[in-house]
Design an enzyme around this catalytic site. Structure first.
Site, short mmCIF file in Angstrom:
data_model
loop_
_atom_site.label_atom_id
_atom_site.label_comp_id
_atom_site.label_asym_id
_atom_site.label_seq_id
_atom_site.Cartn_x
_atom_site.Cartn_y
_atom_site.Cartn_z
N ARG A 119 7.03 -7.84 -64.68
CA ARG A 119 6.32 -9.57 -64.73
C ARG A 119 5.40 -10.06 -65.88
O ARG A 119 4.73 -8.83 -66.36
CB ARG A 119 6.04 -10.36 -63.09
CG ARG A 119 6.70 -9.95 -62.27
CD ARG A 119 6.45 -9.64 -61.06
NE ARG A 119 5.43 -10.94 -60.46
CZ ARG A 119 5.47 -12.14 -59.81
NH1 ARG A 119 7.03 -12.00 -59.45
NH2 ARG A 119 5.03 -13.23 -59.81
N ASP A 173 -1.28 -2.15 -59.29
CA ASP A 173 -0.79 -2.95 -58.55
C ASP A 173 -1.67 -3.22 -57.25
O ASP A 173 -1.86 -4.39 -56.68
CB ASP A 173 0.86 -3.15 -58.09
CG ASP A 173 0.91 -1.84 -57.68
OD1 ASP A 173 0.16 -1.02 -57.72
OD2 ASP A 173 2.02 -1.38 -57.92
N SER A 194 1.26 -0.09 -62.65
CA SER A 194 1.18 1.10 -61.33
C SER A 194 1.86 2.08 -61.27
O SER A 194 2.08 2.84 -61.18
CB SER A 194 2.15 0.12 -60.67
OG SER A 194 1.73 -1.12 -60.84
MG MG Z 1 5.19 -4.18 -58.20
#
Ligand code: MG
Ligand code: ADP
Length: 464
Positions: free
Chosen positions: A78, A200, A147
């Site tokens: 994202r 994250d 992450s």
């Molecule tokens: Mg994620």
């Protein structure tokens, strides 16, 4: 018939080995607490890396300006931009876009992956509208949520220790991921500075704290699983730097790599691990998270088909395909409320090519989903209980003002698999007991990690 009895025996044995009695959960939680201490004491002291995040201040609410965030850590990534308006106006506006990572890039080379990301970022920056304001003469700044396990050297640099969750890009291991991204941004003509590198869990913790002051820990249950929490700086013996003014340091536990002799592991978990890209690693993650739950169900069904002709004389060929049964499909079977379990029937047919299943076969499939999800949810609760114990927030303290403890949760598994998240919350209550449970709140921080990374970019901006 003999076949049915044999199939049920396989199912019962699996259920038995997946057992998570309250006593067992307490042992797991205690082992988690012990490993947390060990990981904080020395580098390599535990399977729990207990990584120092260099985040010693969480958002206050005063952050303002235009910031970007990039979130890489699963199948999608994202890109987000947010206009922060300070204490009064808070989040003035935010926009994001989500792109799926082509599978070949997940196992290719570093430059290709980062070029792809930088190119998508360039496209997104080009769509920035007039509602967003960058102060004159300033460079855009970005919070990078990455992450995977990273050993940070500062808030905006860190080297990749190893990949997880199906990524495997050898030439990126040991590299500074911020440098890799920065070079790719230069190649793609994006003028932006990476102000903060977080994962994250840290992003979710930061985003959670911005909206609720009582947030002290964050847990991700998505493709993978991980947790972060706020530790007292002097309780980190392996930290040799200056003690931060705040007296606090956020720790990225990398709890997906937790393992303990108390974990209920089965033959199916062992073979899943042996056939994975990271053998012997991320054992906790492999019995809890969204990437794996569906495949555990598939493995048990395959055994039932092979050894008890559960789906008839021929073993359905598709049942042999790794990861063909994904956790969202498992979840929709598990949540099937129709009297004839038509969702289960349809999924078995569409995904595995198994037609004409009887109601009792379908019921057994639902039961299997329940066993796998219950084990994962209860072990997640035990992990959280272990963190609460480490923080001394697992009991009500006599005579003290009752402090609320909020855990910010995020990830597609927690968000969408309701029976999983419900079971997790129930199990945590069970572990805490009614009185202590009143002060502990599990809160869904919807996509807090993107906002969190942008907030941390703001607090680590190059502009005062
Ligand atoms: Mg994620
Ligand atoms: P990521 O962890 O990849 O950053 P998410 O937090 O969105 O991304 O989690 C996506 C994961 O969540 C999927 O890989 C899947 O395992 C799980 N998931 C998504 N939707 C569902 C669902 N409806 N039921 C169960 N699990 C789901």
């Amino acid at each position: 018939s003999g076949r049915w009895a044999r199939a049920m025996a396989i199912l019962r044995e699996f259920e038995d080995k997946c057992g998570t009695s309250l006593g067992k959960l307490r042992q797991v939680a205690d082992a988690m607490t012990v490993e947390m201490h060990a990981g904080l004491a020395s580098e390599g002291g535990s399977k729990l890396k207990m990584l120092i995040s260099f985040v010693d201040n969480l958002p206050t609410g005063d952050e303002h300006g235009l910031f970007y965030a990039l979130d890489l850590g699963g199948t999608n990534f994202r890109v987000l931009r947010v206009q922060l308006g300070g204490r009064e106006r808070r989040v003035v506006k935010q926009e994001f876009t989500e792109v799926s990572i082509p599978q070949p890039l997940m196992v290719g080379c570093s430059d290709d992956l980062f070029d792809f990301i930088a190119a998508e970022l360039a496209k997104f920056v080009a769509t920035e509208g007039e509602e967003f304001h960058l102060a004159p003469g300033r460079q855009r700044e970005l919070g990078f949520t990455f992450s995977f396990p990273v050993k940070q050297a500062s808030i905006a640099s860190g080297t990749l220790l190893n990949w997880t969750k199906g990524f495997s890009i050898d030439d990126a291991v040991g590299q500074d991921v911020v440098a890799e991204l920065t070079k790719a941004m230069e190649r793609k003509g994006v003028d932006m500075r990476v102000a903060a590198l977080v994962n994250d869990t840290i992003g979710t913790l930061a985003g959670g704290r911005y909206f609720n002051n009582d947030v002290v820990a964050a847990v991700i249950l998505g493709t993978g699983t991980n947790a972060a929490y706020v530790e007292r700086a002097h309780a980190i013996p392996k930290w040799h730097g200056l003690l931060p003014k705040s007296g606090e340091m956020v720790i990225n536990m990398e709890w997906g790599n937790f393992r303990s002799s108390h974990l209920p592991l089965t033959e199916y978990d062992h073979s899943l691990d042996l056939e994975s890209l990271n053998v012997g690693e991320q054992i906790f993650e492999k019995i809890i998270s969204g990437m794996y739950l569906g495949d555990i169900v598939r493995r048990v069904l395959l055994k039932m088909a092979e050894e008890a002709a559960f789906f008839g004389d021929v073993v359905p060929a598709k049942l042999r395909v790794p990861f063909i049964l994904r956790t969202p499909e498992m979840s929709s079977m598990h949540h099937d409320t129709s009297s004839d379990l038509k969702v289960v029937g349809a999924k078995l047919k569409d995904i595995l090519g198994i037609t004409n299943t009887s109601l009792k076969t379908r019921r057994a499939v639902v039961e299997l989903c329940n066993i796998v999800a219950t084990r994962g949810a209860r072990l997640s609760a035990a992990g959280i209980y272990g963190i609460l114990k480490k923080l001394g927030r697992d009991v009500v303290k006599e005579g003290e003002k009752q402090q609320k403890t909020v855990i910010a949760m995020d990830g597609g598994l927690f968000e969408h698999y309701k029976k999983f998240s419900q079971c997790l919350e129930d199990s945590l209550k069970e572990l805490l007991g009614d009185e202590a449970a009143d002060n502990v709140i599990v809160e869904h921080a919807n996509d807090g990690s993107g906002i969190g990374a942008a907030l941390l970019a703001a607090s680590h901006s190059q502009y005062p």
